[in-house]
Write an enzyme that holds these catalytic residues in place. Sequence first.
Site, mmCIF file in Angstrom:
data_model
loop_
_atom_site.group_PDB
_atom_site.id
_atom_site.type_symbol
_atom_site.label_atom_id
_atom_site.label_comp_id
_atom_site.label_asym_id
_atom_site.label_seq_id
_atom_site.Cartn_x
_atom_site.Cartn_y
_atom_site.Cartn_z
ATOM 1 N N ASP A 71 43.307 46.520 42.113
ATOM 2 C CA ASP A 71 44.482 46.980 41.518
ATOM 3 C C ASP A 71 44.479 46.661 39.975
ATOM 4 O O ASP A 71 44.892 47.302 39.062
ATOM 5 C CB ASP A 71 45.786 46.356 42.059
ATOM 6 C CG ASP A 71 45.753 44.774 42.157
ATOM 7 O OD1 ASP A 71 44.770 44.311 41.939
ATOM 8 O OD2 ASP A 71 46.691 44.367 42.967
ATOM 9 N N ASP A 485 47.509 33.301 40.643
ATOM 10 C CA ASP A 485 47.614 33.519 42.241
ATOM 11 C C ASP A 485 46.777 32.569 43.035
ATOM 12 O O ASP A 485 47.402 32.300 44.197
ATOM 13 C CB ASP A 485 47.045 35.035 42.763
ATOM 14 C CG ASP A 485 48.040 36.127 42.176
ATOM 15 O OD1 ASP A 485 49.248 35.751 41.790
ATOM 16 O OD2 ASP A 485 47.488 37.019 41.768
#
Length: 883
Positions: A71, A485
Amino acid sequence: MRRPRLLAGLAGLALTAGLLAGALPAGAAEPAPAAASPAYTWKNVRIDGGGFVPGLVFNRTEKNLLYARTDIGGAYRWDQAGSAWIPLLDHVGWDDWGHTGVVSLASDAAAPDRVYAAVGTYTNDWDPGTGAVLRSADRGATWQRADLPFKLGGNMPGRGMGERLAVDPHKNSVLYLGAPSGNGLWRSTDSGATWAKVTSFTNPGGYRQDPTDTSGYNSDAQGIVWVTFDESTGSGTGAGATATKTIYVGVGDKENAVYRSTDAGATWTRLAGQPTGYLAHKGVLDAENGHLYLAYSDTAGPYDGGKGKVWRYATATGEWKDISPVAEADTYHGFSGLTVDRQHPGTVMVSAYSSWWPDTQIFRTTDSGTTWTRAWDYSSYPARANRYTMDVSSVPWLTWGGSPAPPEQAPKLGWMTEALEIDPFDSNRMLYGTGATVYGTTELTQWDTNTSFTIRPMVKGLEETAVLDLVSPPSGAPLISALGDVGGFRHTDLSAVPPMMFTSPNLTSTTSLDYAETKPDVLVRSGHLDGGPRVAFSTDNGATWSAGQEPAGVTGGGTVAAAADGARFVWSPEGTAGVHAATGHGTSWTAATGIPAGATVESDRVDPKTFYGFKDGTFYASADGGLTFTAQATGLPAEGPVRFKAVPGRKGDLWLAGGAPDGAYGLWHSTDGGATFAKVSGVDQADAIGFGKAAPGASYPALYSSAKIGGVRGIFRSTDAGATWVRINDDAHQWGWTGATITGDPRVYGRVYVATNGRGIVYGDTSETGGGDGGTGPGTPPGPAACTAAYTVQSQWGGGFTGQVTVRNTGTAPLTGWKVGWEYPAGQRVTQAWNAAVVQTGTAVTATHLPYNGTVPAGGSTTFGFNASWTGGNPPPAALTCS
């Protein structure tokens, strides 16, 4: 140390809009720097994965030709011989950073050397550029680009649906692209060089994840989400081919999700009788049996989805059949990942992509959806019976260091599992993407005989972390990172995957990191965590951590700094708390005065009581350990992100980089603790600054910057305190946006660590004399190797515990292998181990390095872990041996 620069806030970067074609510019027409560039080699610091992989694409006519899209981190091609992924979009430059978001890939079945990528990261104003379709005739080694008059959303909601880009399997000069944002369906008839809107396709796909979102992120229309050709309705390939007649298109519209053309795209009709109330995430055709399979969800994903169905459409008769593996009333997830076994087309698999707890689920049918089996079932709740075993020994951090209560397991089968593919040439080979990795198996058909099969990470070479901060201390591990993350890692070997990310606490994203210059075993980090604590401390060079306390009003990590002697810390967290100072390891914080909340903070690398801060064009300094600050220089960049660092070994020596294109922007230097700054001439723009080992014969550290100098964007180095600069990367190695942080290595001349936003940590070594020598210098003979081992219990529960052993090289030469031994005093038994081969005979335990972590540099360390059982008591071993 540094606040991350959010790509959503980038301003002043523009791409050329319109329907253009031609070679990628990538700065080719701009002048090169005057100085000759040294030869550099570039590699990734190995983490393996770390981000969402929403798409996997096999070529249908050539075995082992496989692509992956991410992404924000570009596209990759699988190298079968090396069992690793090859990055394909590292040439994407600073001005085109949005082209690292890949919303779709297409591999040409008629001409396998050809591959296409639809690129663009955001459809709202976070990305100022338009989207593009990249085309390659050499499997992604080189590219040409066709710019589009609209944006694409590789990191937008719905990015796991697809594929939106497709090549006609017969007349391969014809491609289709499904556009978002109400832009409709587009077609190219010249192999992707130019594109035009298909005006006969009138449904632009108006579903919006959240129409009330004023940012434009969740409120953008999903558009056209997949294109599928029925290859049985065309003939031939090459010059004599006839275009495929029947084409199916998926639309972001819950009432009108699927359309068909039977005249090669001239006219389109909504499929009659189709189900409504859901979005069709995928449409996969089994042309042999005449079945179009569709995976539906009630939302666009990739995070959410509370209901879903699976349907089968008979292309010859128009019959629709609900073949959902779970009754709608029993779903708490949507369906997305969808694949057909091309060797046995009645075999279909589908994933419950949004089943976060207790785990994702994958379903399989061998009779075209009449009956289904699951990857796992409950044997007796909460106990689970898995058809598979998970082997994450190659990427051990995928357990997240957790020991969850059943029915959760560590590692998980996955989450966000929207990419799911069976190899069209090998029924035993299946891969799927998750939010952190690519998993796969080569034993898939054992599923059908109730024989356990093994799932492993198949992600080597695919590096997708977003890097927020980096430090390279003068001793201990050569690199310690702060990542989005996945928190961050301590690398004792740049070519090996670390055993675990930071834990205790496990911050979801680490925003800032610092070490004490004269005591580099002391580190501090801050970051994001729901409910806190958001700051942590280490006294063993980042091998283990302990959580600190936090003042009221903290909502995020902000920036943090450690005093040169490790006795004091200054923290500028997000929220209303403001800047605070502490002695000791954050058990008590005192509010600082004279400095605004949200300032970026750093420490002097010599004076342990001197700290610095910056915000909105004003520089601040403290001489009392961060308790009181006074304003110093003004007139510095007031807009745009700004980062600054203090030079090791030089009190009051500071470099500041940043700004905005429509204001002050560049690089500044101070030698008086920030009282005055001088702008460095010749540097047009600079966004990050770092220091490394001085060049041979030089006394001042080498400077590294992600900058624009002489009209050229790149990674630059100065070996003469900023008087002259040389670009050390090239047009093939740009990695999009590299402005978050940069640092040299104080032990290896020429080595630089570069932060990317989605391509992980990249490091470069020079071929120059004195470079890349491990810090020993040319002709300096190494001394003897020696090691020690330290044993810790990380967590303990009734009857079991998790342990970790740190192996440290205390000699002056690299270890080329190690073995650790100990005796258990109370009958403990090792039941599982990672990052070492562990054998227990009676009470004696022996642990030996694995092939990837046997080499430990002088002063470096590595760790291995294990689970073990205990009864009665769990005292540690009296001593450990290391050889």
